[in-house]
Design a protein around this motif. Structure first.
Motif, PDB file in Angstrom:
ATOM      1  N   SER A   1       0.822  -1.212   0.000  1.00 15.79           N
ATOM      2  CA  SER A   1       0.000   0.000   0.000  1.00 15.79           C
ATOM      3  C   SER A   1       0.852   1.256   0.000  1.00 15.79           C
ATOM      4  O   SER A   1       0.330   2.365  -0.009  1.00 15.79           O
TER       5      SER A   1
ATOM      6  N   ASP B   1       0.887  -6.488   3.560  1.00 16.61           N
ATOM      7  CA  ASP B   1      -0.306  -5.676   3.333  1.00 16.61           C
ATOM      8  C   ASP B   1      -1.182  -5.543   4.563  1.00 16.61           C
ATOM      9  O   ASP B   1      -2.329  -5.121   4.466  1.00 16.61           O
TER      10      ASP B   1
ATOM     11  N   THR C   1      -1.769   0.212   5.228  1.00 17.55           N
ATOM     12  CA  THR C   1      -2.937  -0.168   4.429  1.00 17.55           C
ATOM     13  C   THR C   1      -4.182   0.542   4.945  1.00 17.55           C
ATOM     14  O   THR C   1      -5.009   1.027   4.159  1.00 17.55           O
TER      15      THR C   1
ATOM     16  N   ALA D   1      -5.679  -3.778  -1.217  1.00 13.74           N
ATOM     17  CA  ALA D   1      -4.348  -4.364  -1.093  1.00 13.74           C
ATOM     18  C   ALA D   1      -4.021  -5.235  -2.297  1.00 13.74           C
ATOM     19  O   ALA D   1      -2.903  -5.201  -2.828  1.00 13.74           O
TER      20      ALA D   1
END
Length: 882
Positions: A63, A99, A104, A155
């Motif tokens: 991310s 992720d 994220t 993600a």
């Protein structure tokens, strides 16, 4: 005469297929697709541990923003992976995506314009707004489950962008070996490891002072701290003795006076020795606090008398613990002063406190300073200073220290024996460069507490614990309810505890689930176990663990590398890898670290488009491990020029008639060797020396040295040798001489393709496809081939001969350039002076030298250094008559 032995994977009859106009453009897409389809980099499960070279690849934060640092460090790892594969190793080279965690969550919040409220119910089929609100306060509140679903969706999309970048860059990853730090497999491994730590006594829960980020509402570990310089002010404030005298402290946080629990001075400070053991009262609030001695107090800082609060900073925590002081916390998890007046504040102090209640610490400070002025307890005006303040590395506001119940893993911070054991684990790993080991050891030795692993976030690996509730609804933290191994992964916030119904959640006599998740490092620290198959595929785990290589940046030695050592020590009792390759930072042209906050980050897609992957890889591989390296377009241009030159030089060599059948391998009987010319033998001897040195460099993880050696030899080959032998290559000196030069050309070209393959994989595999089958990346690393020494006409070769003859040719060409004539102009006569040894080398190569320089008569004489003199040129050609 012995038969020529063709390349290892090619029939002797393969013909070359050289394009008319070789080019780099488009190679990335074509070859990346071919490599995947043909399984060029596929790991073979049918193997033994001795055959495997396993890499614990860093899982990038999918991310996060793409930047040139990704290309830099991942290329360096890939170069090492490609070398090991060519050395015959079965390379286990996975790719993961980190992720889970705060990055994220922040991206999802901003991308969709949402914010998680775990109290809200799940909304089936929720669709985020098409246009997110610009202001964060207008973001839509959604349930925890809805929020996690959005995290999962975004993600995966971000991971596709990274995979495309890495494929374009030419990483030789086995793309069937991918993992995510939030998928079911990773969550199960992470929870299983946590439960193993808990069973061993290495995981524990404690109510303790904790560094807290008020923006993200989460606890922060020591490894995530970042010191930043911030403006502040010293406030000289009076406390009161019982005889009416004032004693002064100087503080940057007057808003914490209600939380004061003691005043501290150095034991040797004569000014305060009479006060030790007595009490004074705080201004405004009239709370009695004891004056104590402690060696951490600094007599030369401020007044020398320090206000200890619970808690202003980590030093306060040390004093609180070591002096066994009471706890008087007034700052909540939201960064505001607690609304309820504390029990220890009485009388007139209540009104003073009520004026602070509910305010941020910043606003409370202004209020307290005004109150101190009014009471006469502020001595003079605040003195502006700049001081170091603790921040969460991803945060924007200074950290607070709050008391909270958190989970910890033992990491040696409170255990000297464990600390020494972890330092010993570090000694089991070969660091490249070696000095990076000291960064690891210094971090371990400087730990002051165990590893806080619980986080008050949403998108992460849930802590797999429930707690029974008593009849009053209070949790019994001493008797946690644990899942079975077969049930993993579990989510206690969404699943009932074993033996309970969901209706009993948060009900007296029922259960409550632990609402926290594990720190992202608590899962990332298990990447060897996750990708290696620990607890799920023990056969694979035995073949890859301990891993051969952990590549990573030096800035996360204290986090990722150390935390991984902690987990492998506890779970497997060994270091997780044999080698650690530590990359440096990317610096901008002003030698400053690239970062988003500084606005000096370069987008990698633009760079790859402008210069091509081989050029970018050349720049990355030119930097040694551990070296902070400037972003240099000029270096990429050099790399592009090298790749183009390799295409064009290969085309020239192959069009001369060199084929795979010309490549020399094996041994030869005396008199049978096809290399009959001393210059050809010299080239091959020099090549063998380069192979030896490049191999030695790679074995010590000095790939940059291997590249430099190969590149230097390549330019000598193209600029000197190829120019010198053209006459013989075209057959002007007969079949025997032509066969000799073609053998040298083909053998050298093939070896150069292999030597360059780890660095510029696209150009090398493109050339390989012109005259060989398969991929150069499945070919073995070149052996140090040397012509045999034996009968007359055969020679092991003089590695300095090519440079000497090449220098003489340069001298002849220089004379023509200075005379402003064409290089094809005939030299009627010239004299070359050189030391005796050089003269012998010139004499051996005089035929090629005269042909390349178009020299009729060449006289060699002894001299102090090589020089070309008395050059007599043929008269200029008469222009053609009209």
């Amino acid at each position: 005469m012995a038969d020529h032995i063709p390349g290892t994977d090619t029939p002797a009859t393969t013909s070359s297929n050289v394009p008319e106009k070789p080019a780099l453009e488009g190679l990335e897409a074509v070859l990346s697709k071919r490599w995947r389809e043909e399984g060029t980099y596929k790991f073979d499960r049918n193997t033994s541990r001795e055959q495997v070279y396993s890499i614990d690849t860093p899982p990038p934060t999918a991310s996060g923003s793409l930047h040139v640092g990704h290309m830099f460090s991942y290329t360096q790892t890939d170069v090492l992976a490609r070398y090991q594969r060519m050395r015959g190793k079965n390379v286990f080279y996975p790719m993961g995506w980190d992720d889970n965690g705060l990055p994220t969550e922040r991206r999802v919040q901003n991308y969709y314009g949402v914010r998680c409220d775990p109290k809200l119910p799940y909304e089936a089929g929720f669709t985020p707004p098409a246009q997110p609100a610009k202001n964060e306060r207008d973001f839509i509140q959604i349930s925890r489950r809805n929020f996690i679903e959005l995290c999962e969706v975004l993600a995966v999309e971000d991971e596709k962008v990274f995979e495309d970048l890495f494929s374009t860059l030419g990483l030789s990853v086995d793309w069937e070996l991918t993992y995510r730090t939030i998928d079911d497999a990773s969550r199960a491994v992470s929870q299983r490891a946590f439960l193993a730590n808990l069973a061993a006594g290495d995981a524990y829960m404690a109510e303790a002072p904790t560094l807290w980020d008020v923006t993200f509402r989460t606890a922060v570990a020591q490894a995530e701290l970042e010191d930043r310089e911030r403006p502040g002010a010293f406030h000289r404030v009076a406390f009161h003795r019982h005889d009416g005298e004032k004693v002064f402290i100087e503080t940057t946080r007057p808003e914490l006076i209600p939380a004061c629990v003691a005043l501290v001075a150095h034991p040797d400070d004569e000014r305060y020795q009479p006060l030790f053991g007595t009490t004074v009262t705080s201004p405004l609030y009239g709370v009695e606090v004891e004056v104590k001695a402690h060696p951490l107090a600094k007599p030369d800082k401020g007044s020398g008398l320090v206000m200890v609060c619970t808690f202003g900073d980590l030093t306060d925590v040390t004093w609180w613990r070591e002096l066994q002081l009471p706890t008087r916390a007034i700052v909540g998890r939201d960064g505001r002063i607690l609304a309820d007046t504390p029990a220890w504040v009485k009388g007139d102090g209540v009104a003073h406190y009520e004026a602070l209640a509910g305010k941020t610490t910043f606003s409370a400070k202004e209020t307290v300073v005004a109150q101190l002025r009014d009471s006469g307890d502020l001595d003079g005006e605040p003195k502006p200073i700049t001081h170091t303040v603790n921040f969460y590395e991803k945060g924007d506001k200074p950290l607070e220290v709050v008391t909270s119940r958190q989970w910890y893993l033992r990491n040696g911070g409170r255990d000297a024996d464990r600390r020494e054991r972890l330092i010993g684990r570090g000694k089991e790993v070969a660091f490249h460069p070696a000095f990076m080991r000291s960064r690891y050891e210094n971090w371990v030795q400087g730990l002051n507490g165990d590893w806080l692993v619980s986080r008050q976030r949403f998108f992460g690996v849930p802590i797999p614990v429930w707690y029974p509730l008593d009849t009053a609804g209070n949790p019994d933290y001493e008797q946690p309810i644990l899942p079975t191994d077969q049930a993993l992964p579990v989510d206690p916030a969404a699943e009932p505890a074993p033996g309970y119904e969901e209706a009993q959640r948060d009900q007296p006599g029922g259960f409550t689930g632990d609402a926290d998740v594990l720190d992202t490092w608590a899962t990332s620290s298990l990447t060897p176990q996750i990708v290696g198959g620990w607890s799920r595929d023990e056969d694979l785990f035995a073949k890859v663990f301990p891993f051969d290589l952990r590549p990573q940046g030096h800035d996360i030695i204290r986090t990722w590398l150390f935390s991984s050592v902690v987990r492998a020590d506890a779970l497997q009792g060994v270091a997780a890898w044999k080698h650690a390759a530590i990359s440096g930072w990317i610096l901008d042209p002003d030698r400053k670290k690239m970062s988003k906050s500084k606005g000096n980050v370069v987008v990698p897609t633009d760079v790859l488009k402008d210069f091509g992957s081989d050029a970018v890889r050349y720049w990355a591989a030119s930097a040694k491990l551990g070296a902070d390296t400037a972003y240099e377009i000029g270096q990429m241009k050099i790399g592009r020029r090298l790749a183009i030159k390799l295409l064009n030089a290969s085309k020239f060599v192959l069009n001369l008639g060199a084929t795979e059948a010309s490549v020399l391998t094996g041994t030869w009987a005396a008199g049978d060797h096809p290399v009959s010319n001393p210059l050809d033998a010299a080239l091959l001897a020099q090549l063998a020396d380069v192979v030896d040195q490049a191999t030695s460099a790679f074995e010590t993880y000095d790939y940059a040295r291997a590249l430099q050696l190969t590149e230097t030899f390549f330019w000598s080959f193209t600029d000197d040798y190829v120019e010198l032998i053209k006459d013989r290559a075209y057959g002007a000196a007969g079949d025997v001489e032509q066969a000799s030069v073609l053998a040298a050309l083909a053998t050298t070209l093939e070896a150069l393709l292999r030597l360059f393959a780890p660095f510029i994989p696209f150009a090398t595999d493109e050339v390989w496809s012109w005259w060989r089958k398969g991929s150069v990346h499945r070919a073995p690393w070149p052996a140090a081939y040397r012509p045999a020494t034996g009968a007359a006409g055969e020679s092991a070769g003089d590695i300095t001969m090519l440079a000497t003859v090449g220098a003489a040719l340069s001298g002849i060409r220089k004379a023509k350039s200075e005379a402003k004539v064409k290089q094809r102009t005939e030299v009627l006569s010239a004299t070359i002076g050189a030391p005796a040894g050089a003269l012998a080398r010139l004499q051996a190569g005089i035929g090629d030298l005269k042909a390349a320089g178009n020299v009729r008569e060449l006289t060699l004489i002894e001299g102090a250094e090589l020089s070309v003199d008395a050059v007599v040129l043929a008269p200029a050609e008469e222009p053609a008559q009209a």
